[in-house]
Write a protein that holds these residues in place. Structure first.
Motif, short mmCIF file in Angstrom:
data_model
loop_
_atom_site.label_atom_id
_atom_site.label_comp_id
_atom_site.label_asym_id
_atom_site.label_seq_id
_atom_site.Cartn_x
_atom_site.Cartn_y
_atom_site.Cartn_z
N MET A 137 95.81 113.90 3.09
CA MET A 137 94.97 112.82 3.26
C MET A 137 95.80 111.54 4.04
N GLY A 138 96.97 111.34 3.86
CA GLY A 138 97.73 110.36 4.42
C GLY A 138 97.32 110.04 5.82
N VAL A 139 97.26 111.10 6.81
CA VAL A 139 97.17 111.13 8.15
C VAL A 139 95.62 110.49 8.29
N PHE A 140 94.71 110.51 7.59
CA PHE A 140 93.30 109.92 8.10
C PHE A 140 93.51 108.37 8.15
N SER A 141 94.36 107.72 7.27
CA SER A 141 94.55 106.42 7.34
C SER A 141 95.42 106.03 8.73
N GLU A 142 96.01 106.93 9.43
CA GLU A 142 96.87 106.52 10.43
C GLU A 142 96.12 106.75 11.72
N VAL A 143 94.95 107.29 11.69
CA VAL A 143 94.42 107.67 13.11
C VAL A 143 93.07 106.87 13.31
N SER A 144 92.74 106.71 14.47
CA SER A 144 91.35 106.01 14.71
C SER A 144 90.35 106.74 14.53
N ARG A 145 89.14 106.30 13.88
CA ARG A 145 88.05 106.89 13.71
C ARG A 145 87.34 107.54 14.93
N ASN A 146 87.55 107.09 15.84
CA ASN A 146 86.73 107.46 17.15
C ASN A 146 87.73 108.46 17.81
N LEU A 147 89.04 108.55 17.42
CA LEU A 147 90.12 109.70 18.16
C LEU A 147 90.27 109.05 19.44
N THR A 148 90.49 107.68 19.75
CA THR A 148 90.63 107.24 21.15
C THR A 148 91.76 107.84 21.69
N ALA A 149 92.94 108.00 21.05
CA ALA A 149 94.03 108.48 21.56
C ALA A 149 94.30 110.24 21.42
N PRO A 150 94.51 111.01 22.41
CA PRO A 150 94.48 112.46 22.14
C PRO A 150 95.71 112.73 21.08
N GLU A 151 96.75 112.13 21.08
CA GLU A 151 97.79 112.16 19.99
C GLU A 151 97.17 112.28 18.64
N ASP A 152 95.84 111.49 18.39
CA ASP A 152 95.32 111.42 16.98
C ASP A 152 94.98 112.87 16.65
N ALA A 153 94.28 113.47 17.35
CA ALA A 153 93.89 114.67 17.06
C ALA A 153 94.89 115.83 16.73
N VAL A 154 95.85 115.76 17.55
CA VAL A 154 97.24 116.55 17.38
C VAL A 154 97.83 116.34 16.21
N ARG A 155 98.00 114.90 15.75
CA ARG A 155 98.39 114.81 14.31
C ARG A 155 97.59 115.20 13.13
N LEU A 156 96.38 115.01 13.31
CA LEU A 156 95.43 115.85 12.36
C LEU A 156 95.61 117.23 12.19
N ARG A 157 95.95 118.06 13.29
CA ARG A 157 96.10 119.19 13.41
C ARG A 157 97.50 119.51 12.86
N SER A 158 98.44 119.00 13.05
CA SER A 158 99.75 118.89 12.47
C SER A 158 99.77 118.85 11.08
N ALA A 159 99.11 117.83 10.51
CA ALA A 159 99.02 117.62 9.17
C ALA A 159 98.37 118.65 8.40
N ALA A 160 97.27 119.12 8.85
CA ALA A 160 96.57 120.24 8.24
C ALA A 160 97.45 121.45 8.03
N LEU A 161 97.96 121.96 9.45
CA LEU A 161 98.84 122.99 9.02
C LEU A 161 100.01 123.01 8.28
N LYS A 162 100.44 121.70 8.14
CA LYS A 162 101.66 121.59 7.06
C LYS A 162 101.16 121.62 5.68
N ALA A 163 99.94 121.02 5.23
CA ALA A 163 99.09 121.17 4.23
C ALA A 163 98.84 122.47 3.55
N VAL A 164 98.40 123.21 4.79
CA VAL A 164 97.73 124.70 3.95
C VAL A 164 99.32 125.35 3.75
N PHE A 165 100.19 125.22 4.62
CA PHE A 165 101.31 126.08 4.28
C PHE A 165 102.01 125.78 3.06
N TRP A 166 102.09 124.38 2.80
CA TRP A 166 102.95 123.88 1.69
C TRP A 166 102.37 124.09 0.62
#
Length: 334
Positions: free
Chosen positions: A290-319
């Motif tokens: 959940m923490g990553v959602f407060s760190e990204v723009s709601r409109n995902l204006t930067a491509p890096e935002d979506a990559v960060r969401l993906r990375s956080a989701a992968l770490k969350a499901v693994f752990w």
């Protein structure tokens, strides 16, 4: 003078040979990197985790894991997940070649761009996907010999859902209405949960479906996050994922809802099923997801935002999977 000229020619020939060998080596390395990119091992790992969770739940319920069944079940799903990634990459590129598609790009090392730049032949992806699915089917047949024919039934349904998502003429993952995301959730989530559990217990039960639901929902979150990283490309080529249909802001809201459902389901299954209270340890990864959602723009204006969401989701499901499995290993049924 003649001796000098001959030596110079020999040295030039040796230099050309070294350059040729170096070029061949770099080409081979590029081809390997291209294939690994198409396999997307991080995504594949996520798709396999529901099966691992269900198999461990089955072993926990029985008192011990049946290791041959566990290995054949997981390897079969692993190979089919690799094959699905291959065929998805192949079909994405084919979609971009349709007359109604607009010019699109992707991340430089993505399978899409490697095909577009001629580094990765599309036919290689198609052939490797077929080969991996064949190997997966063989593992499924061996598993059926150990565990019984129902695993073939569930495996065949999952196989049809995976192929129907990306292979013409069906290609339902490209038609919208959330069918692609739902198909992945069903094939690699619900059906894999039932199949892997049955391979351990030779019984049908709601326990693996409920117990594995948090992991399956987090896998769905990974898929949704992945679609956010390719949102513009998918829009241009006409692939109607939920991210394309909803737009970045509402798609991000959907990610939040799925994340909350995943962790709420951990609470629910601990109360409603015989799973131990230790299962609640899976909630420990909630800040990570959940923490990553407060760190990204709601409109995902930067491509890096979506990559960060993906990375956080992968770490969350693994752990979350690791913690839930550990909870089962330190407890006993009942």
């Amino acid at each position: 003078m003649t001796h000098y000229s001959g030596g110079q020619a020999s040295e030039s020939s040796s230099l050309l040979r070294r350059l040729q060998l170096e070029g061949e080596r770099r080409m081979a390395e590029t081809s390997i990197i291209a294939v690994l990119s198409a396999l997307r091992p991080d995504m594949t790992m996520a798709l396999v985790l529901p099966s691992v969770m269900a198999a461990v739940i089955g072993g926990w319920w029985q008192g011990a894991l049946v290791w041959p069944n566990f290995l054949f079940a997981i390897v079969s799903v692993l190979l089919s997940a690799f094959a699905f990634q291959m065929l998805s990459a192949y079909q994405d590129f084919q979609q971009s070649l349709r007359s109604e598609a607009r010019p699109a790009t992707d991340l430089p090392n993505s399978a899409f761009m490697l095909q577009q730049n001629g580094i990765l032949p599309p036919t290689l992806l198609l052939n490797m996907g077929a080969l991996l699915y064949t190997a997966s089917a063989l593992c499924g047949l061996w598993l059926a010999l150990f565990a019984g024919w129902p695993v073939l039934f569930f495996g065949a349904l999952a196989f049809l859902l995976q192929l129907g998502a990306v292979i013409s003429p069906v290609r339902y993952a490209y038609r919208g209405y959330g069918m692609g995301e739902l198909g992945v959730f069903t094939a690699f989530g619900l059906l894999s949960l039932v199949s892997a559990y049955y391979a351990q217990t030779r019984a049908l039960s709601w326990l693996p479906v409920l117990g594995g639901l948090p992991i399956s929902l987090l896998v769905l979150l990974v898929v949704l996050s992945q679609n956010l990283t390719t949102l513009r490309r998918d829009w241009l080529i006409g692939k109607r994922t939920l991210a394309v249909i909803l737009g970045p802001a509402r798609a991000l809201d959907l990610n939040v809802v799925v994340t909350m459902l995943a962790y709420a389901s951990i609470l629910a299954v601990t109360v409603l099923t015989p799973l131990p209270l230790w299962y609640l340890v899976g909630l420990a990864t909630l800040p990570l997801a959940m923490g990553v959602f407060s760190e990204v723009s709601r409109n995902l204006t930067a491509p890096e935002d979506a990559v960060r969401l993906r990375s956080a989701a992968l770490k969350a499901v693994f752990w979350t999977t690791v913690l839930c499995i550990a909870a089962l290993f330190i407890s006993r049924p009942g």
